[in-house]
Design a protein around this motif. Structure first.
Motif, PDB file in Angstrom:
ATOM      1  N   LYS A  34       0.835  -1.194   0.000  1.00 27.49           N
ATOM      2  CA  LYS A  34       0.000   0.000   0.000  1.00 27.49           C
ATOM      3  C   LYS A  34       0.873   1.247   0.000  1.00 27.49           C
ATOM      4  N   GLU A  35       0.259   2.352  -0.407  1.00 26.05           N
ATOM      5  CA  GLU A  35       0.961   3.632  -0.389  1.00 26.05           C
ATOM      6  C   GLU A  35      -0.020   4.732   0.003  1.00 26.05           C
ATOM      7  N   TRP A  36       0.544   5.856   0.421  1.00 23.53           N
ATOM      8  CA  TRP A  36      -0.284   6.996   0.801  1.00 23.53           C
ATOM      9  C   TRP A  36      -0.629   7.823  -0.431  1.00 23.53           C
ATOM     10  N   LEU A  37      -1.931   8.055  -0.617  1.00 26.87           N
ATOM     11  CA  LEU A  37      -2.408   8.823  -1.769  1.00 26.87           C
ATOM     12  C   LEU A  37      -3.134  10.070  -1.285  1.00 26.87           C
ATOM     13  N   PHE A  38      -2.874  11.174  -1.961  1.00 30.96           N
ATOM     14  CA  PHE A  38      -3.524  12.432  -1.618  1.00 30.96           C
ATOM     15  C   PHE A  38      -5.031  12.312  -1.782  1.00 30.96           C
ATOM     16  N   GLU A  39      -5.765  12.833  -0.794  1.00 31.37           N
ATOM     17  CA  GLU A  39      -7.227  12.823  -0.874  1.00 31.37           C
ATOM     18  C   GLU A  39      -7.795  14.230  -1.018  1.00 31.37           C
TER      19      GLU A  39
ATOM     20  N   VAL B  79       7.777   9.616  -0.728  1.00 35.10           N
ATOM     21  CA  VAL B  79       7.902  11.060  -0.517  1.00 35.10           C
ATOM     22  C   VAL B  79       6.580  11.699  -0.909  1.00 35.10           C
ATOM     23  N   LEU B  80       5.964  12.418   0.016  1.00 29.96           N
ATOM     24  CA  LEU B  80       4.665  13.050  -0.219  1.00 29.96           C
ATOM     25  C   LEU B  80       4.875  14.544  -0.440  1.00 29.96           C
ATOM     26  N   GLU B  81       4.344  15.056  -1.558  1.00 29.05           N
ATOM     27  CA  GLU B  81       4.522  16.471  -1.887  1.00 29.05           C
ATOM     28  C   GLU B  81       3.233  17.165  -2.307  1.00 29.05           C
ATOM     29  N   THR B  82       2.245  16.418  -2.775  1.00 24.12           N
ATOM     30  CA  THR B  82       1.027  17.032  -3.287  1.00 24.12           C
ATOM     31  C   THR B  82       0.321  17.856  -2.218  1.00 24.12           C
ATOM     32  N   SER B  83       0.155  19.146  -2.474  1.00 25.82           N
ATOM     33  CA  SER B  83      -0.586  20.095  -1.631  1.00 25.82           C
ATOM     34  C   SER B  83       0.048  20.309  -0.260  1.00 25.82           C
ATOM     35  N   ILE B  84       1.298  19.932  -0.101  1.00 27.15           N
ATOM     36  CA  ILE B  84       1.990  20.147   1.171  1.00 27.15           C
ATOM     37  C   ILE B  84       2.789  21.448   1.081  1.00 27.15           C
ATOM     38  N   ASP B  85       2.547  22.346   2.057  1.00 29.29           N
ATOM     39  CA  ASP B  85       3.166  23.670   2.027  1.00 29.29           C
ATOM     40  C   ASP B  85       3.521  24.077   3.453  1.00 29.29           C
ATOM     41  N   LYS B  86       4.805  24.042   3.780  1.00 35.47           N
ATOM     42  CA  LYS B  86       5.315  24.337   5.119  1.00 35.47           C
ATOM     43  C   LYS B  86       4.658  23.430   6.170  1.00 35.47           C
ATOM     44  N   PRO B  87       4.874  22.115   6.053  1.00 33.42           N
ATOM     45  CA  PRO B  87       4.278  21.179   7.018  1.00 33.42           C
ATOM     46  C   PRO B  87       5.005  21.238   8.359  1.00 33.42           C
ATOM     47  N   THR B  88       4.248  21.210   9.430  1.00 37.63           N
ATOM     48  CA  THR B  88       4.835  21.272  10.767  1.00 37.63           C
ATOM     49  C   THR B  88       4.662  19.988  11.560  1.00 37.63           C
ATOM     50  N   ASP B  89       3.569  19.270  11.332  1.00 38.61           N
ATOM     51  CA  ASP B  89       3.279  18.095  12.151  1.00 38.61           C
ATOM     52  C   ASP B  89       2.331  17.180  11.390  1.00 38.61           C
TER      53      ASP B  89
ATOM     54  N   ASN C 170      -6.474   4.545   8.687  1.00 41.43           N
ATOM     55  CA  ASN C 170      -5.790   4.613   7.393  1.00 41.43           C
ATOM     56  C   ASN C 170      -5.770   6.030   6.822  1.00 41.43           C
ATOM     57  N   MET C 171      -5.845   7.003   7.699  1.00 38.54           N
ATOM     58  CA  MET C 171      -5.857   8.406   7.283  1.00 38.54           C
ATOM     59  C   MET C 171      -4.641   9.120   7.870  1.00 38.54           C
ATOM     60  N   LEU C 172      -3.912   9.814   7.016  1.00 38.08           N
ATOM     61  CA  LEU C 172      -2.774  10.626   7.425  1.00 38.08           C
ATOM     62  C   LEU C 172      -3.172  12.093   7.328  1.00 38.08           C
ATOM     63  N   LEU C 173      -3.044  12.810   8.449  1.00 39.17           N
ATOM     64  CA  LEU C 173      -3.366  14.236   8.476  1.00 39.17           C
ATOM     65  C   LEU C 173      -2.074  15.021   8.677  1.00 39.17           C
ATOM     66  N   ILE C 174      -1.855  16.016   7.820  1.00 37.29           N
ATOM     67  CA  ILE C 174      -0.640  16.829   7.839  1.00 37.29           C
ATOM     68  C   ILE C 174      -1.054  18.286   8.015  1.00 37.29           C
ATOM     69  N   THR C 175      -0.401  18.989   8.935  1.00 35.22           N
ATOM     70  CA  THR C 175      -0.713  20.402   9.138  1.00 35.22           C
ATOM     71  C   THR C 175       0.165  21.273   8.249  1.00 35.22           C
ATOM     72  N   ASN C 176      -0.486  22.104   7.436  1.00 35.95           N
ATOM     73  CA  ASN C 176       0.193  23.108   6.605  1.00 35.95           C
ATOM     74  C   ASN C 176       0.169  24.429   7.355  1.00 35.95           C
ATOM     75  N   TYR C 177       1.327  24.842   7.839  1.00 35.76           N
ATOM     76  CA  TYR C 177       1.381  26.066   8.641  1.00 35.76           C
ATOM     77  C   TYR C 177       1.112  27.313   7.797  1.00 35.76           C
ATOM     78  N   ARG C 178       1.749  27.391   6.641  1.00 35.82           N
ATOM     79  CA  ARG C 178       1.692  28.629   5.848  1.00 35.82           C
ATOM     80  C   ARG C 178       0.259  28.993   5.467  1.00 35.82           C
TER      81      ARG C 178
ATOM     82  N   TYR D 180      -4.262  12.444   3.474  1.00 39.84           N
ATOM     83  CA  TYR D 180      -3.867  11.330   2.612  1.00 39.84           C
ATOM     84  C   TYR D 180      -4.512  10.067   3.154  1.00 39.84           C
ATOM     85  N   THR D 181      -4.762   9.104   2.279  1.00 34.74           N
ATOM     86  CA  THR D 181      -5.290   7.817   2.715  1.00 34.74           C
ATOM     87  C   THR D 181      -4.401   6.696   2.207  1.00 34.74           C
TER      88      THR D 181
END
Length: 294
Positions: free
Chosen positions: A25-30, A253-263, A269-277, A284-285
């Motif tokens: 499996k891999e993480w895909l942008f949702e 490596v995850l890059e889609t829609s990621i902008d200044k990630p902090t945490d 099966n859900m990955l939540l990333i905080t975009n500070y900017r 991602y799922t």
């Protein structure tokens, strides 16, 4: 004979399920979830409830999966990487008890050099026989607690019976250059060694075991999260998240829609990333890797 009519389909069904579970499996942008007026630094979860620290506005908020604010708590001084855990360590006597068994939210206050403890919407403070200097991250695991102390370049660790400290400023393995986040697991302590641009792994005596990400051209490794099978490290200035296996090798490596990630955090099966900017939460799922058609 009739028994086998039912047993055989069940058996093949079990095989099919196991094969599906074993499928790579891999993480895909949702999607991107807008956070109105929130500049998120830290993220934590209590079950399916999502909490964010907003250091720019000195508050902690509970939000739903669509980013709607359910409630907020203010009065903090630059809250950073937060975590939930049992409040069974000493706090100030305003609560009239030193041993609390309920779960609480632990909030490092970078600007106040303290650890706030939130329980039942009431704020108190962790008692320490030590001085903090800009605590940036905290992890609570059963009776253990670890604090990433930014300006002292160390981890302050409580093993369930006593406090200890490890680390110093430097770039050798075991040294830190401004640690910003930390996570305790069953047998290890993982640290986001932000401006050494790497993650580090320690045992629970403070002995360094490994480093990772040092060859990936990271630029400010600000947040770390360890799941059962993977290690996630945010690459703040390069707008990406790197996913490592437990062998410390890069898996994705995850890059889609990621902008200044902090945490970041994984919930099922859900990955939540905080975009500070931009004030966002990126989702991602985990999905099976599509096989190539022959």
């Amino acid at each position: 004979m009739n028994k086998w009519i039912y047993i055989i389909p069940i058996f093949f069904g079990m095989v099919s399920c196991n094969e599906n579970d074993d499928q790579p499996k891999e993480w895909l942008f949702e999607k991107v979830v807008a956070l109105d007026g929130i500049n998120p630094i830290g993220i934590a979860a209590d079950g399916n409830d999502i909490f964010l620290s907003d250091g720019d506005h000195n508050r902690v908020l509970k939000v739903n999966s669509d980013g709607d604010i359910m409630f907020e708590m203010d009065g903090f001084d630059r809250p950073m990487h937060i975590d939930f855990g049992k409040a069974d360590m000493q706090i100030t006597d305003k609560m009239k008890t030193s041993m609390l068994k309920e779960r609480a939210l632990f909030v490092p206050e970078y600007g106040r050099d303290s650890i706030a403890v939130m329980r039942d919407n009431k704020m108190d403070y962790l008692i320490l026989n030590d001085s903090l200097d800009a605590p940036a991250g905290i992890s609570v695991y059963d009776d253990e607690i670890a604090i990433a102390d930014f300006y002292t370049n160390r981890i302050l660790y409580y093993n369930g019976s006593e406090w200890m400290s490890f680390g110093k400023e430097g770039n050798a393995m075991g040294d830190f250059y401004y640690p910003t986040d930390v996570q305790i697991t069953e047998d290890k302590i993982y640290v986001a060694d932000a401006y050494n641009n790497r993650g580090q792994v320690f045992d629970k005596t403070g002995k360094v075991l490994a480093q990772f990400g040092q060859d990936e051209n990271l630029n400010a490794a600000t947040g770390i999260y360890v799941s059962e099978n993977e290690i996630f490290l945010t690459d703040f200035e390069n707008d990406r998240v790197i996913v490592f296996g437990m062998d410390y090798q890069v898996k994705q490596v995850l890059e889609t829609s990621i902008d200044k990630p902090t945490d970041l955090i994984v919930i099922d099966n859900m990955l939540l990333i905080t975009n500070y900017r931009n004030g966002e939460m990126v989702r991602y799922t985990l999905q099976p890797i599509a096989s190539e058609e022959k």
